[in-house]
Design a protein around this motif. Structure first.
Motif: not given
Length: 206
Positions: A59-62, A131-139
Motif C-alpha cells: 500500500x505504501x509503495x503504491x 467494478x471489481x476493486x481489490x482491497x489494495x485498489x480501494x486503499x
C-alpha cells in the motif's frame, strides 16, 4: 531483490527509501506540491492497510508512486497512452486527467520490477476505479482522497469513517463523492463511472 514480499522488514524499509529518493528526483523540484501529496498518500495508504488488514508495504509503495507520471503534460500522456495501446472507454482527449495512472502502470514495472502486478493495478485504478476493486485498489483510491493535504468537509467525513465502516463501504462513499463532484462541476464523466457506481450501489453499501 527478486521477491520483495518475502524480504525482511529492514529490506522493505530500504526499498521504500529508494522509492522515495527516486520520486524526489523525478518530482520534488518540478511538482513540489504533488511530491508532498504523494508522500501523504503513501502514509495514509499504509495506515488504511493496517486498519483493514491489507499489506501495508504494498500500500505504501503504491501510494508513493501513484502519481509518478503527473510530471508529464497532457500531450505527452496522450502520446504515451497511444504508444502503449492503452484502451479507454471514452474520449482520450477528455480523459487526460485520468491517464497518468494508466500510463504509470505500464512504465513503473520496468523501474521497480520487484513489486507485484497488484501494485500496478492499484495505480491504474486510482483514477478510473473498477467494478471489481481489490482491497489494495480501494486503499490506494481512498488514500488519494483523504491524505492530510486534502481539505474540505468531504475529506473530513471520510477520515472520520476509517475503521468504523467496511473498506468496501468507505470506497463506495469516496467514489460516490467524487462522482457527485464531477457532475456538479459539469466535467466530463468517464463512461464506466455509472457502471461502477451501480455495481457497488446494488450491494447495499450506503
Amino acid at each position: 531483490m527478486a521477491d520483495i514480499q518475502n524480504a525482511t522488514e529492514d529490506e522493505k524499509l530500504r526499498y521504500l527509501t529508494r522509492m522515495r529518493e527516486l520520486l524526489s528526483v523525478r518530482m520534488e523540484e518540478v511538482k513540489p506540491r504533488r511530491y508532498k501529496h504523494s508522500l501523504g498518500v503513501a502514509r495514509t495508504a499504509a495506515h488504511l492497510a493496517e486498519v483493514y488488514g491489507v499489506d501495508s508495504f504494498l500500500a505504501e509503495a503504491a501510494g508513493l508512486v501513484h502519481d509518478w507520471d503527473k510530471v508529464l503534460d497532457d500531450s505527452e500522456l496522450l502520446a504515451r497512452a497511444a504508444q502503449y495501446r492503452i484502451r479507454l472507454a471514452g474520449s482520450p482527449t477528455y480523459s487526460t486527467s485520468l491517464l497518468h495512472g494508466l500510463v504509470a502502470a505500464v512504465e513503473l514495472p520496468h523501474i521497480f520490477p520487484e513489486l507485484p502486478e497488484e501494485v500496478w493495478q492499484a495505480i491504474a485504478r486510482h483514477t478510473v476505479a473498477a467494478v471489481d476493486m481489490t482491497p489494495l485498489d480501494m486503499v490506494v483510491f481512498i488514500a488519494d482522497a483523504i491524505e492530510p493535504m486534502r481539505q474540505g468537509d468531504y475529506a473530513d467525513e471520510l477520515r472520520a469513517l476509517v475503521g468504523k465502516i467496511s473498506l468496501e463501504s468507505l470506497f463506495f462513499k469516496c467514489f460516490s463523492q467524487g462522482l457527485s463532484f464531477v457532475i456538479s462541476t459539469g466535467r466530463y464523466l468517464y463512461p464506466t463511472a455509472i457502471t461502477i457506481y451501480n455495481a457497488y450501489a446494488t450491494k447495499g453499501l450506503a
